[in-house]
Motif scaffolding. Structure first.
Motif, PDB file in Angstrom:
ATOM      1  N   LEU A   1       2.978  20.478 -10.302  1.00 26.92           N
ATOM      2  CA  LEU A   1       4.305  19.943  -9.976  1.00 26.92           C
ATOM      3  C   LEU A   1       5.411  20.897 -10.427  1.00 26.92           C
ATOM      4  CD1 LEU A   1       3.554  16.241 -10.902  1.00 26.92           C
ATOM      5  CD2 LEU A   1       4.095  17.075  -8.593  1.00 26.92           C
ATOM      6  N   ALA A   2       5.199  21.593 -11.552  1.00 26.26           N
ATOM      7  CA  ALA A   2       6.172  22.607 -11.977  1.00 26.26           C
ATOM      8  C   ALA A   2       6.242  23.730 -10.946  1.00 26.26           C
ATOM      9  CB  ALA A   2       5.804  23.152 -13.359  1.00 26.26           C
ATOM     10  N   MET A   3       5.073  24.129 -10.429  1.00 26.98           N
ATOM     11  CA  MET A   3       5.059  25.159  -9.380  1.00 26.98           C
ATOM     12  C   MET A   3       5.839  24.681  -8.154  1.00 26.98           C
ATOM     13  SD  MET A   3       1.013  26.213  -9.602  1.00 26.98           S
ATOM     14  CE  MET A   3       1.024  27.679  -8.554  1.00 26.98           C
ATOM     15  N   ALA A   4       5.547  23.449  -7.718  1.00 25.60           N
ATOM     16  CA  ALA A   4       6.189  22.924  -6.515  1.00 25.60           C
ATOM     17  C   ALA A   4       7.704  22.827  -6.707  1.00 25.60           C
ATOM     18  CB  ALA A   4       5.602  21.554  -6.168  1.00 25.60           C
ATOM     19  N   LEU A   5       8.118  22.415  -7.888  1.00 25.51           N
ATOM     20  CA  LEU A   5       9.557  22.327  -8.187  1.00 25.51           C
ATOM     21  C   LEU A   5      10.198  23.719  -8.061  1.00 25.51           C
ATOM     22  CD1 LEU A   5      11.015  20.501 -11.320  1.00 25.51           C
ATOM     23  CD2 LEU A   5      12.067  22.493 -10.301  1.00 25.51           C
ATOM     24  N   SER A   6       9.539  24.723  -8.607  1.00 26.30           N
ATOM     25  CA  SER A   6      10.123  26.073  -8.562  1.00 26.30           C
ATOM     26  C   SER A   6      10.159  26.619  -7.140  1.00 26.30           C
ATOM     27  CB  SER A   6       9.370  27.021  -9.498  1.00 26.30           C
ATOM     28  OG  SER A   6       8.148  27.453  -8.922  1.00 26.30           O
ATOM     29  N   VAL A   7       9.192  26.233  -6.327  1.00 27.89           N
ATOM     30  CA  VAL A   7       9.198  26.666  -4.917  1.00 27.89           C
ATOM     31  C   VAL A   7      10.392  26.042  -4.188  1.00 27.89           C
ATOM     32  CG1 VAL A   7       7.956  26.479  -2.721  1.00 27.89           C
ATOM     33  CG2 VAL A   7       6.726  27.139  -4.809  1.00 27.89           C
ATOM     34  N   GLU A   8      10.651  24.768  -4.446  1.00 30.18           N
ATOM     35  CA  GLU A   8      11.805  24.122  -3.807  1.00 30.18           C
ATOM     36  C   GLU A   8      13.121  24.734  -4.303  1.00 30.18           C
ATOM     37  OE1 GLU A   8      11.366  22.315  -1.310  1.00 30.18           O
ATOM     38  OE2 GLU A   8       9.239  21.894  -1.548  1.00 30.18           O
ATOM     39  N   ALA A   9      13.180  25.070  -5.590  1.00 33.61           N
ATOM     40  CA  ALA A   9      14.373  25.735  -6.121  1.00 33.61           C
ATOM     41  C   ALA A   9      14.592  27.073  -5.410  1.00 33.61           C
ATOM     42  CB  ALA A   9      14.241  25.942  -7.632  1.00 33.61           C
ATOM     43  N   ALA A  10      13.507  27.779  -5.131  1.00 33.18           N
ATOM     44  CA  ALA A  10      13.622  29.066  -4.421  1.00 33.18           C
ATOM     45  C   ALA A  10      14.098  28.861  -2.990  1.00 33.18           C
ATOM     46  CB  ALA A  10      12.292  29.811  -4.442  1.00 33.18           C
ATOM     47  N   GLU A  11      13.684  27.750  -2.374  1.00 33.39           N
ATOM     48  CA  GLU A  11      14.155  27.475  -1.013  1.00 33.39           C
ATOM     49  C   GLU A  11      15.659  27.211  -1.012  1.00 33.39           C
ATOM     50  OE1 GLU A  11      11.526  24.559   0.790  1.00 33.39           O
ATOM     51  OE2 GLU A  11       9.825  25.931   0.671  1.00 33.39           O
ATOM     52  N   LEU A  12      16.154  26.662  -2.102  1.00 31.80           N
ATOM     53  CA  LEU A  12      17.602  26.507  -2.240  1.00 31.80           C
ATOM     54  C   LEU A  12      18.272  27.885  -2.397  1.00 31.80           C
ATOM     55  CD1 LEU A  12      19.894  24.384  -2.525  1.00 31.80           C
ATOM     56  CD2 LEU A  12      19.584  24.548  -4.992  1.00 31.80           C
ATOM     57  N   VAL A  13      17.683  28.725  -3.222  1.00 31.60           N
ATOM     58  CA  VAL A  13      18.223  30.080  -3.412  1.00 31.60           C
ATOM     59  C   VAL A  13      18.256  30.837  -2.081  1.00 31.60           C
ATOM     60  CG1 VAL A  13      17.762  32.335  -4.475  1.00 31.60           C
ATOM     61  CG2 VAL A  13      17.568  30.244  -5.845  1.00 31.60           C
ATOM     62  N   GLU A  14      17.213  30.627  -1.279  1.00 24.88           N
ATOM     63  CA  GLU A  14      17.104  31.374  -0.010  1.00 24.88           C
ATOM     64  C   GLU A  14      18.331  31.158   0.877  1.00 24.88           C
ATOM     65  OE1 GLU A  14      13.694  30.346   2.337  1.00 24.88           O
ATOM     66  OE2 GLU A  14      13.686  32.281   3.377  1.00 24.88           O
TER      67      GLU A  14
ATOM     68  N   ALA B   1       8.241  33.146  -4.831  1.00 23.78           N
ATOM     69  CA  ALA B   1       8.003  31.697  -4.712  1.00 23.78           C
ATOM     70  C   ALA B   1       7.150  31.379  -3.486  1.00 23.78           C
ATOM     71  CB  ALA B   1       9.328  30.948  -4.636  1.00 23.78           C
ATOM     72  N   GLU B   2       7.328  32.148  -2.424  1.00 23.29           N
ATOM     73  CA  GLU B   2       6.486  31.918  -1.240  1.00 23.29           C
ATOM     74  C   GLU B   2       5.028  32.249  -1.554  1.00 23.29           C
ATOM     75  OE1 GLU B   2       8.345  33.813   2.151  1.00 23.29           O
ATOM     76  OE2 GLU B   2      10.093  32.500   2.030  1.00 23.29           O
ATOM     77  N   LEU B   3       4.811  33.208  -2.442  1.00 19.52           N
ATOM     78  CA  LEU B   3       3.446  33.478  -2.914  1.00 19.52           C
ATOM     79  C   LEU B   3       2.935  32.297  -3.744  1.00 19.52           C
ATOM     80  CD1 LEU B   3       1.214  35.666  -2.999  1.00 19.52           C
ATOM     81  CD2 LEU B   3       2.193  36.423  -5.167  1.00 19.52           C
ATOM     82  N   VAL B   4       3.762  31.778  -4.628  1.00 14.95           N
ATOM     83  CA  VAL B   4       3.377  30.626  -5.452  1.00 14.95           C
ATOM     84  C   VAL B   4       3.030  29.422  -4.571  1.00 14.95           C
ATOM     85  CG1 VAL B   4       4.237  28.906  -7.111  1.00 14.95           C
ATOM     86  CG2 VAL B   4       4.676  31.345  -7.500  1.00 14.95           C
ATOM     87  N   GLU B   5       3.789  29.265  -3.488  1.00 15.81           N
ATOM     88  CA  GLU B   5       3.588  28.101  -2.619  1.00 15.81           C
ATOM     89  C   GLU B   5       2.156  28.032  -2.077  1.00 15.81           C
ATOM     90  OE1 GLU B   5       6.180  27.972   0.774  1.00 15.81           O
ATOM     91  OE2 GLU B   5       5.977  25.797   0.987  1.00 15.81           O
ATOM     92  N   ILE B   6       1.575  29.199  -1.817  1.00 17.29           N
ATOM     93  CA  ILE B   6       0.199  29.239  -1.307  1.00 17.29           C
ATOM     94  C   ILE B   6      -0.776  28.598  -2.299  1.00 17.29           C
ATOM     95  CG2 ILE B   6      -1.697  30.821  -0.702  1.00 17.29           C
ATOM     96  CD1 ILE B   6       0.488  32.785   0.307  1.00 17.29           C
ATOM     97  N   PHE B   7      -0.454  28.692  -3.575  1.00 19.27           N
ATOM     98  CA  PHE B   7      -1.395  28.280  -4.616  1.00 19.27           C
ATOM     99  C   PHE B   7      -1.074  26.951  -5.266  1.00 19.27           C
ATOM    100  CE2 PHE B   7      -1.618  32.903  -4.350  1.00 19.27           C
ATOM    101  CZ  PHE B   7      -2.978  33.060  -4.170  1.00 19.27           C
ATOM    102  N   GLN B   8       0.048  26.316  -4.898  1.00 19.69           N
ATOM    103  CA  GLN B   8       0.511  25.193  -5.703  1.00 19.69           C
ATOM    104  C   GLN B   8      -0.444  24.000  -5.713  1.00 19.69           C
ATOM    105  OE1 GLN B   8       4.444  24.265  -4.320  1.00 19.69           O
ATOM    106  NE2 GLN B   8       3.816  23.733  -2.269  1.00 19.69           N
ATOM    107  N   TRP B   9      -1.158  23.791  -4.633  1.00 25.45           N
ATOM    108  CA  TRP B   9      -2.095  22.654  -4.622  1.00 25.45           C
ATOM    109  C   TRP B   9      -3.548  23.100  -4.712  1.00 25.45           C
ATOM    110  CZ3 TRP B   9       1.286  19.547  -6.045  1.00 25.45           C
ATOM    111  CH2 TRP B   9       2.505  19.358  -5.400  1.00 25.45           C
ATOM    112  N   LEU B  10      -3.799  24.382  -4.876  1.00 30.92           N
ATOM    113  CA  LEU B  10      -5.175  24.878  -5.056  1.00 30.92           C
ATOM    114  C   LEU B  10      -5.566  24.817  -6.532  1.00 30.92           C
ATOM    115  CD1 LEU B  10      -5.355  28.124  -2.854  1.00 30.92           C
ATOM    116  CD2 LEU B  10      -5.782  25.751  -2.184  1.00 30.92           C
ATOM    117  N   THR B  11      -6.824  24.577  -6.805  1.00 32.14           N
ATOM    118  CA  THR B  11      -7.310  24.731  -8.173  1.00 32.14           C
ATOM    119  C   THR B  11      -7.410  26.225  -8.487  1.00 32.14           C
ATOM    120  OG1 THR B  11      -9.625  24.857  -7.545  1.00 32.14           O
ATOM    121  CG2 THR B  11      -8.726  22.647  -7.906  1.00 32.14           C
ATOM    122  N   GLU B  12      -7.518  26.530  -9.774  1.00 29.71           N
ATOM    123  CA  GLU B  12      -7.718  27.938 -10.139  1.00 29.71           C
ATOM    124  C   GLU B  12      -8.988  28.494  -9.496  1.00 29.71           C
ATOM    125  OE1 GLU B  12      -6.901  29.503 -14.119  1.00 29.71           O
ATOM    126  OE2 GLU B  12      -6.389  27.442 -14.646  1.00 29.71           O
ATOM    127  N   ASP B  13     -10.046  27.689  -9.478  1.00 26.78           N
ATOM    128  CA  ASP B  13     -11.300  28.143  -8.865  1.00 26.78           C
ATOM    129  C   ASP B  13     -11.091  28.459  -7.384  1.00 26.78           C
ATOM    130  OD1 ASP B  13     -12.802  28.095 -11.108  1.00 26.78           O
ATOM    131  OD2 ASP B  13     -13.897  26.250 -10.657  1.00 26.78           O
TER     132      ASP B  13
END
Lengths: 103, 103, 103, 103
Positions: free
Chosen positions: A28-41, C37-49
């Motif tokens: 969820l922290a990752m997802a929050l930061s992605v949305e923040a970046a979409e605002l920056v975009e 952040a667009e790179l992070v978005e790819i991974f946000q719902w994936l497990t580390e594995d």
């Protein structure tokens, strides 16, 4: 903004879709930061002046990202067991000390 | 969370420190994303399981960043003229359509 | 990776499109963070594995974002007058001191 | 910038410190985005003009963050099995088509 009500609605939303397993605080922290970046975009190629006088399309796009950030923030706080009101009050009190008014 | 009250306090805080000239929506969006990244930083080397059972130090650190994100979000919305309650309501309604419950 | 050649190509690209006025270090830092952040978005719902065994579609999407990050990084460094090779060498030397090997 | 050499050094650095278990592509993408945000932080209250004429302290701080971003980018690409040179070449070719020069 009724935060507790928003969090209850998001919990029901996740329950109905079997999303709780995805909603770790880490994710969820990752997802929050992605949305923040979409605002920056929205603002990356605008001047500061342009950002102070957004047209309706830009304002609508920014409002969408603001909503996404707030939704993930509420969901994150719920899953991490964080009291948002207390956290904000504590931060405001410390900021008042950290940044004294110069007279 | 009384968003209007928070925004009024942040406006006064900025007025007293002559910060309004820094608070363009462009700059506030940047600051918001920086705080979101500070939240991510807490979790970057934790497993998802570890993120689901934070200790008090970790929870306190996360609460601090949640507060920072929310403060910049409130300030951004005020300076960009965005109605946050309406934006969240609109987004929730669209999400319910976009992600139907599978039965 | 010939960084100087990449930077020369990006300069020509910007010159031909009259983009230099947009390419302040401030704006390029924003753009870089958006691509990250667009790179992070790819991974946000994936497990580390899952992130350790990407399929070809995921790997292609990640490669695209890696390229975007590197392009903005090169462009940022050029516009900010930063010597990337020297910066990396300096950082690696400091990291070796900061994180000693435990024996 | 010898990317393969940098990646070999980072692999040895991780091996010696038993860090490979932390270096999933998911975690490295997070770390990269955090460093990108630290770069953004330098610029959040600067005007675009100020960002075009950084003093030595600011330039040194930016160089440090550029190095961190590049180090995590190299490490991410290694762990995700991504050919960075090919990714950049492909992206540049597509950008040339996507953004034609207006004459």
């Amino acid at each position: 903004m009724d935060f507790a009500d928003l969090q209850a609605r998001l919990q029901q939303f996740a329950d109905e879709r079997d999303w709780n397993r995805f909603h770790s605080p880490k994710n969820l922290a990752m997802a929050l930061s992605v949305e923040a970046a979409e605002l920056v975009e929205i603002f990356q190629w605008l001047t500061e002046d342009e950002s102070r006088r957004l047209n309706d399309v830009q304002k609508g796009a920014a409002a969408d990202e603001v909503a996404d950030v707030l939704i993930y923030l509420a969901r994150f706080a719920a899953m991490a067991g964080i009291d948002v009101d207390a956290a904000v009050a504590s931060k405001l009190a410390r900021n008042a000390v950290k940044y004294p008014v110069r007279r």
